[in-house]
Design a protein around this motif. Structure first.
Motif, mmCIF file in Angstrom:
data_model
loop_
_atom_site.group_PDB
_atom_site.id
_atom_site.type_symbol
_atom_site.label_atom_id
_atom_site.label_comp_id
_atom_site.label_asym_id
_atom_site.label_seq_id
_atom_site.Cartn_x
_atom_site.Cartn_y
_atom_site.Cartn_z
ATOM 1 N N ASN A 76 0.829 -1.210 0.000
ATOM 2 C CA ASN A 76 0.000 0.000 0.000
ATOM 3 C C ASN A 76 0.861 1.256 0.000
ATOM 4 O O ASN A 76 0.602 2.208 -0.747
ATOM 5 C CB ASN A 76 -0.944 -0.007 1.198
ATOM 6 N N LYS A 77 1.901 1.258 0.811
ATOM 7 C CA LYS A 77 2.796 2.418 0.853
ATOM 8 C C LYS A 77 3.555 2.579 -0.464
ATOM 9 O O LYS A 77 3.896 3.700 -0.849
ATOM 10 C CB LYS A 77 3.781 2.279 2.013
ATOM 11 N N ALA A 78 3.799 1.462 -1.163
ATOM 12 C CA ALA A 78 4.474 1.534 -2.464
ATOM 13 C C ALA A 78 3.577 2.146 -3.531
ATOM 14 O O ALA A 78 4.069 2.663 -4.534
ATOM 15 C CB ALA A 78 4.926 0.143 -2.896
ATOM 16 N N GLY A 79 2.225 2.045 -3.312
ATOM 17 C CA GLY A 79 1.333 2.707 -4.258
ATOM 18 C C GLY A 79 0.207 1.874 -4.827
ATOM 19 O O GLY A 79 -0.306 2.191 -5.897
ATOM 20 N N VAL A 80 -0.205 0.809 -4.129
ATOM 21 C CA VAL A 80 -1.350 0.011 -4.580
ATOM 22 C C VAL A 80 -2.466 0.126 -3.545
ATOM 23 O O VAL A 80 -2.251 -0.133 -2.357
ATOM 24 C CB VAL A 80 -0.981 -1.480 -4.766
ATOM 25 N N ALA A 81 -3.648 0.518 -3.991
ATOM 26 C CA ALA A 81 -4.817 0.589 -3.116
ATOM 27 C C ALA A 81 -5.943 -0.214 -3.740
ATOM 28 O O ALA A 81 -5.999 -0.377 -4.961
ATOM 29 C CB ALA A 81 -5.255 2.039 -2.909
ATOM 30 N N ARG A 82 -6.865 -0.705 -2.899
ATOM 31 C CA ARG A 82 -7.950 -1.525 -3.427
ATOM 32 C C ARG A 82 -9.252 -1.264 -2.687
ATOM 33 O O ARG A 82 -9.264 -0.771 -1.564
ATOM 34 C CB ARG A 82 -7.602 -3.011 -3.339
ATOM 35 N N THR A 83 -10.341 -1.622 -3.365
ATOM 36 C CA THR A 83 -11.644 -1.727 -2.724
ATOM 37 C C THR A 83 -12.036 -3.203 -2.758
ATOM 38 O O THR A 83 -11.341 -4.029 -3.345
ATOM 39 C CB THR A 83 -12.699 -0.873 -3.446
ATOM 40 N N PHE A 84 -13.173 -3.519 -2.139
ATOM 41 C CA PHE A 84 -13.588 -4.916 -2.011
ATOM 42 C C PHE A 84 -15.004 -5.107 -2.542
ATOM 43 O O PHE A 84 -15.820 -4.178 -2.541
ATOM 44 C CB PHE A 84 -13.526 -5.353 -0.543
ATOM 45 N N GLN A 85 -15.285 -6.356 -2.968
ATOM 46 C CA GLN A 85 -16.632 -6.675 -3.439
ATOM 47 C C GLN A 85 -17.650 -6.408 -2.344
ATOM 48 O O GLN A 85 -18.704 -5.822 -2.585
ATOM 49 C CB GLN A 85 -16.703 -8.136 -3.881
ATOM 50 N N ASN A 86 -17.351 -6.855 -1.128
ATOM 51 C CA ASN A 86 -18.177 -6.544 0.038
ATOM 52 C C ASN A 86 -17.560 -5.332 0.724
ATOM 53 O O ASN A 86 -16.427 -5.398 1.205
ATOM 54 C CB ASN A 86 -18.219 -7.738 1.001
ATOM 55 N N ILE A 87 -18.296 -4.242 0.740
ATOM 56 C CA ILE A 87 -17.761 -2.967 1.213
ATOM 57 C C ILE A 87 -17.167 -3.112 2.615
ATOM 58 O O ILE A 87 -17.782 -3.672 3.513
ATOM 59 C CB ILE A 87 -18.865 -1.894 1.218
ATOM 60 N N ARG A 88 -15.962 -2.597 2.792
ATOM 61 C CA ARG A 88 -15.273 -2.696 4.072
ATOM 62 C C ARG A 88 -14.931 -1.309 4.606
ATOM 63 O O ARG A 88 -13.766 -0.911 4.673
ATOM 64 C CB ARG A 88 -14.009 -3.545 3.948
ATOM 65 N N LEU A 89 -15.965 -0.576 4.959
ATOM 66 C CA LEU A 89 -15.775 0.711 5.606
ATOM 67 C C LEU A 89 -15.748 0.530 7.114
ATOM 68 O O LEU A 89 -16.161 -0.499 7.645
ATOM 69 C CB LEU A 89 -16.925 1.658 5.230
ATOM 70 N N PHE A 90 -15.263 1.566 7.809
ATOM 71 C CA PHE A 90 -15.409 1.619 9.263
ATOM 72 C C PHE A 90 -16.782 2.242 9.521
ATOM 73 O O PHE A 90 -16.926 3.467 9.619
ATOM 74 C CB PHE A 90 -14.286 2.453 9.872
ATOM 75 N N LYS A 91 -17.787 1.387 9.606
ATOM 76 C CA LYS A 91 -19.168 1.872 9.567
ATOM 77 C C LYS A 91 -19.593 2.653 10.798
ATOM 78 O O LYS A 91 -20.549 3.423 10.747
ATOM 79 C CB LYS A 91 -20.110 0.700 9.308
ATOM 80 N N ASP A 92 -18.873 2.475 11.914
ATOM 81 C CA ASP A 92 -19.198 3.220 13.133
ATOM 82 C C ASP A 92 -18.357 4.478 13.281
ATOM 83 O O ASP A 92 -18.411 5.144 14.317
ATOM 84 C CB ASP A 92 -19.011 2.325 14.369
ATOM 85 N N MET A 93 -17.581 4.790 12.243
ATOM 86 C CA MET A 93 -16.821 6.035 12.210
ATOM 87 C C MET A 93 -17.477 6.988 11.206
ATOM 88 O O MET A 93 -18.237 6.563 10.334
ATOM 89 C CB MET A 93 -15.368 5.769 11.802
ATOM 90 N N THR A 94 -17.185 8.260 11.329
ATOM 91 C CA THR A 94 -17.770 9.227 10.410
ATOM 92 C C THR A 94 -17.183 9.064 9.010
ATOM 93 O O THR A 94 -16.123 8.462 8.820
ATOM 94 C CB THR A 94 -17.524 10.670 10.877
ATOM 95 N N VAL A 95 -17.894 9.635 8.054
ATOM 96 C CA VAL A 95 -17.424 9.650 6.670
ATOM 97 C C VAL A 95 -16.056 10.323 6.598
ATOM 98 O O VAL A 95 -15.127 9.831 5.945
ATOM 99 C CB VAL A 95 -18.457 10.375 5.788
ATOM 100 N N LEU A 96 -15.912 11.454 7.294
ATOM 101 C CA LEU A 96 -14.636 12.180 7.305
ATOM 102 C C LEU A 96 -13.522 11.315 7.869
ATOM 103 O O LEU A 96 -12.425 11.236 7.295
ATOM 104 C CB LEU A 96 -14.772 13.460 8.131
ATOM 105 N N ASP A 97 -13.770 10.651 8.988
ATOM 106 C CA ASP A 97 -12.729 9.845 9.633
ATOM 107 C C ASP A 97 -12.350 8.628 8.791
ATOM 108 O O ASP A 97 -11.209 8.157 8.859
ATOM 109 C CB ASP A 97 -13.170 9.416 11.026
ATOM 110 N N ASN A 98 -13.284 8.099 8.005
ATOM 111 C CA ASN A 98 -12.944 7.006 7.100
ATOM 112 C C ASN A 98 -11.897 7.445 6.090
ATOM 113 O O ASN A 98 -10.948 6.708 5.820
ATOM 114 C CB ASN A 98 -14.196 6.498 6.383
ATOM 115 N N VAL A 99 -12.064 8.628 5.535
ATOM 116 C CA VAL A 99 -11.083 9.122 4.564
ATOM 117 C C VAL A 99 -9.766 9.446 5.259
ATOM 118 O O VAL A 99 -8.686 9.147 4.742
ATOM 119 C CB VAL A 99 -11.630 10.349 3.810
ATOM 120 N N LYS A 100 -9.855 10.025 6.450
ATOM 121 C CA LYS A 100 -8.629 10.340 7.196
ATOM 122 C C LYS A 100 -7.823 9.080 7.509
ATOM 123 O O LYS A 100 -6.589 9.131 7.564
ATOM 124 C CB LYS A 100 -8.976 11.087 8.491
ATOM 125 N N ALA A 101 -8.500 7.951 7.679
ATOM 126 C CA ALA A 101 -7.796 6.694 7.936
ATOM 127 C C ALA A 101 -6.865 6.341 6.783
ATOM 128 O O ALA A 101 -5.830 5.700 6.972
ATOM 129 C CB ALA A 101 -8.797 5.568 8.174
#
Length: 252
Positions: A76-101
């Protein structure tokens, strides 16, 4: 210029060749599709590219640098990011804090600084808030910054997951079935958004998808997997007309 170059990539689970002699080259700014029947090995390829699995054989190069066998954090630090078929958000955190993560690769302070709220803590947090809000605004999510992520509609959660992935400032974005669970109107909006992400962020994108309308509408090139092996590669229109692809994938 190749952002991703994969040669002879293979992995075995016991005696099963889940992926066998996989090769792919994706150039800067390409929108590339990886398709195939269920169980063909597509997600296994993503897990190899992101360090979840270590290959039995083969080489993975990102922007000319060998990342074979590195762990997910290093990749990830080298430059590869991914999403997942089943969404893996931090659902109990705010939208803003998810991006900050996703920003912590590039915005850092020590645990000591954080615990004692030293001046650097407030400076870095301010920078992260501003950057996160910029990303949310790109996706039309800035008005939902203080919402819990789990309270967003499904389509907006998909956008948030992509925004969080982009927060890591990747060179290559992997999208795992981004249209899963979407209705036709949402799928069209997603297609427009993926094109926008590629153009706005000068991003290289590799996606797995079963929705052939989406694949045919946005992917410039395709690789088709079947039983862990490459069945066909090339320009999208040509690949989708290939008799072997029609037989193996479309069931005709």
């Amino acid at each position: 210029m190749a952002i991703l170059e994969v040669k002879n990539l293979s992995i075995q689970f016991g005696g099963l060749h889940a992926v066998d002699n996989f090769n792919i080259q994706i150039n800067q700014g390409e929108l590339y599709g990886l398709i195939g029947p269920n169980g063909a090995g597509k997600t296994t390829v993503f897990n190899l590219l992101t360090g979840v699995y270590k290959p039995t054989e083969g080489i993975i190069k990102l922007d000319g640098v060998d990342i074979t066998g590195k762990n997910p954090i290093e990749i990830n630090k080298a430059g590869v990011a991914r999403t997942f078929q089943n969404i893996r958000l931090f659902k109990d955190m705010t939208v803003l804090d998810n991006v900050k993560a996703g920003l912590h690769n590039n915005y850092k302070y020590s645990t000591f600084t954080g615990v004692f709220r030293l001046p650097k803590y407030f400076k870095v947090e301010k920078q992260m808030n501003e950057k996160a809000m910029e990303l949310l605004k790109v996706f039309g999510l800035d008005a939902f910054a203080d919402y819990l992520a789990g309270n967003l509609p499904y389509g907006e959660q998909r956008k948030l997951e992509i925004a969080r992935a982009l927060a890591t400032e990747p060179k290559l974005l992997l999208l795992d079935e981004p249209a899963a669970g979407m209705n036709p109107n949402e799928t069209q909006e997603l297609m427009d958004m993926i094109r926008f992400v590629r153009d706005h962020f000068n991003m290289t994108i590799l996606l797995i998808e079963h929705d052939m309308k989406l694949v045919g509408g946005i992917c410039e090139e395709l690789t088709v997997l079947n039983f862990g092996q490459v069945l066909c590669q090339g320009k999208t229109a040509q690949v989708l007309k290939d008799p072997a692809v029609i037989t193996a994938y479309l069931g005709e």
